[in-house]
Write a protein that holds these residues in place. Structure first.
Motif, PDB file in Angstrom:
ATOM      1  N   SER A  62      35.613 -26.131  -9.434  1.00  0.00           N
ATOM      2  CA  SER A  62      35.801 -26.686  -8.218  1.00  0.00           C
ATOM      3  C   SER A  62      36.877 -27.298  -7.653  1.00  0.00           C
ATOM      4  O   SER A  62      37.518 -27.707  -8.724  1.00  0.00           O
ATOM      5  N   VAL A  63      37.423 -27.135  -6.460  1.00  0.00           N
ATOM      6  CA  VAL A  63      38.422 -27.981  -5.824  1.00  0.00           C
ATOM      7  C   VAL A  63      38.016 -28.859  -4.897  1.00  0.00           C
ATOM      8  O   VAL A  63      37.169 -28.546  -4.000  1.00  0.00           O
ATOM      9  N   PRO A  64      38.545 -30.190  -4.931  1.00  0.00           N
ATOM     10  CA  PRO A  64      37.966 -31.114  -3.995  1.00  0.00           C
ATOM     11  C   PRO A  64      38.135 -30.821  -2.837  1.00  0.00           C
ATOM     12  O   PRO A  64      39.138 -30.329  -2.413  1.00  0.00           O
ATOM     13  N   VAL A  65      37.164 -31.385  -1.837  1.00  0.00           N
ATOM     14  CA  VAL A  65      37.580 -31.161  -0.444  1.00  0.00           C
ATOM     15  C   VAL A  65      38.595 -31.889   0.072  1.00  0.00           C
ATOM     16  O   VAL A  65      38.803 -33.142  -0.141  1.00  0.00           O
ATOM     17  N   TRP A  68      43.371 -29.051   0.715  1.00  0.00           N
ATOM     18  CA  TRP A  68      44.363 -27.847   1.364  1.00  0.00           C
ATOM     19  C   TRP A  68      44.868 -28.609   2.706  1.00  0.00           C
ATOM     20  O   TRP A  68      45.565 -27.796   3.222  1.00  0.00           O
ATOM     21  N   ALA A  78      44.603 -28.177  -7.077  1.00  0.00           N
ATOM     22  CA  ALA A  78      44.544 -26.820  -7.092  1.00  0.00           C
ATOM     23  C   ALA A  78      45.026 -25.954  -8.185  1.00  0.00           C
ATOM     24  O   ALA A  78      44.510 -25.010  -8.656  1.00  0.00           O
ATOM     25  N   ARG A 115      39.061 -19.933  -3.357  1.00  0.00           N
ATOM     26  CA  ARG A 115      38.463 -20.215  -2.149  1.00  0.00           C
ATOM     27  C   ARG A 115      38.671 -21.591  -1.569  1.00  0.00           C
ATOM     28  O   ARG A 115      39.530 -22.375  -2.504  1.00  0.00           O
ATOM     29  N   THR A 116      38.268 -22.091  -0.637  1.00  0.00           N
ATOM     30  CA  THR A 116      38.533 -23.455  -0.250  1.00  0.00           C
ATOM     31  C   THR A 116      38.055 -24.538  -1.148  1.00  0.00           C
ATOM     32  O   THR A 116      38.386 -25.525  -1.313  1.00  0.00           O
ATOM     33  N   HIS A 117      36.764 -24.286  -1.606  1.00  0.00           N
ATOM     34  CA  HIS A 117      36.152 -25.357  -2.407  1.00  0.00           C
ATOM     35  C   HIS A 117      35.972 -25.134  -3.941  1.00  0.00           C
ATOM     36  O   HIS A 117      35.581 -25.810  -4.812  1.00  0.00           O
ATOM     37  N   HIS A 118      36.410 -23.885  -4.264  1.00  0.00           N
ATOM     38  CA  HIS A 118      36.370 -23.532  -5.849  1.00  0.00           C
ATOM     39  C   HIS A 118      37.256 -22.085  -6.062  1.00  0.00           C
ATOM     40  O   HIS A 118      37.532 -21.584  -5.122  1.00  0.00           O
TER      41      HIS A 118
END
Length: 279
Positions: A62-65, A68, A78, A115-118
């Motif tokens: 996962s990538v924290p909200v 970006w 990221a 992706r934006t969140h993962h």
């Protein structure tokens, strides 16, 4: 039936129980699943190796909200997520290779989607092992080299040891409103994106080289790179690099002498030289 030839049921049951208690040796006649071409499989056998099974490793990190969104410097969260996803997928690939008693994986296809969140990573390849079996390695190698390149590498005295990888995502600084208006009708270099790309490239390449050293490699071959702005973040650029870390396993590099192979079953086409003249 005579007394001497009567079946000893108790002895037979004991014999059957003992045979079940002993693990049977692995059969070498098991079915083989491979994504290698016919040429690659035959070439692999010629080098004393054989395919074992198709193995894969998958990891989603996962990538924290909000990471970006606008900022400065590297998007460290990221970058760390990407490298962690590739490392986890590679370890899963090694584990599956060990389960099927392979010595390593060749022809690994690397699929990465940011992706934006993962970040999704999928590795698929063919587990291989030497025909004479030998001792099972504690850590199987992972390589995205084709079976053809793998055999050439072995012939030169080198062996793959693992995947080397590195990634970096960097913010591209915004231009001021004044600069944007001045440059609106001009063909000029967007220095903010250029500098961000150079920064991402240097960090990614350094991390790839470091990961090669961590797995015991002396160099990286077949390096592939992807670079460019993120489609979902206008002011963020990314650079990823990966390849196969290799190590010299002989006393010195073995020079590969080229060989000319002339097929004997080609259809011979003959023609007269005068037929080439213009009519």
């Amino acid at each position: 039936m005579s007394e001497s030839k009567a079946l000893d049921v108790r002895a037979e049951m004991l014999k059957g129980a003992q045979s079940l208690a002993v693990a049977s040796p692995p059969s070498r006649s098991r079915g083989v699943t491979s994504d290698l071409s016919i040429d690659e499989a035959l070439l692999l056998h010629g080098a004393g190796w054989e395919p074992v099974d198709l193995v894969c490793g998958v990891s989603v990190v996962s990538v924290p909200v909000g990471v970006w969104n606008w900022g400065q410097g590297e998007i460290s969260v990221a970058s760390i997520a990407h490298n962690a996803a590739v490392k986890d997928a590679s370890e899963q690939l090694r584990a599956e290779c060990s389960k099927v008693q392979g010595h390593g994986v060749v022809g690994v296809r690397v699929e990465v989607e940011v992706r934006t969140h993962h970040i999704d990573v999928e590795l698929i390849g063919t587990a291989v092992r030497p025909l004479n079996e030998g001792g099972h390695p504690s850590v199987p190698f992972v390589s995205d080299l084709s079976a053809r390149d793998f055999t050439l590498l072995m012939g030169a005295g080198w062996m793959p040891v693992g995947l080397a990888f590195g990634a970096s995502f960097v913010y591209a600084p915004r231009r001021s409103a004044g600069d944007t208006l001045k440059q609106k009708t001009q063909n000029i270099e967007l220095a903010n994106f250029t500098e961000a790309m150079y920064s991402a490239r240097e960090s990614a390449m350094e991390r790839m080289q470091r990961s090669a050293l961590e797995v015991g490699g002396q160099g990286v071959v077949e390096v592939k790179v992807t670079e460019g702005p993120m489609h979902f973040a206008r002011h963020a650029v990314g650079f990823t690099a990966w390849g196969t870390a290799v190590r010299l396993v002989t006393e010195a590099h073995q020079f590969m002498r080229p060989e000319v192979v002339l097929p004997l079953d080609d259809i011979v086409v003959t023609f007269e030289a005068k037929s080439l003249r213009a009519t």
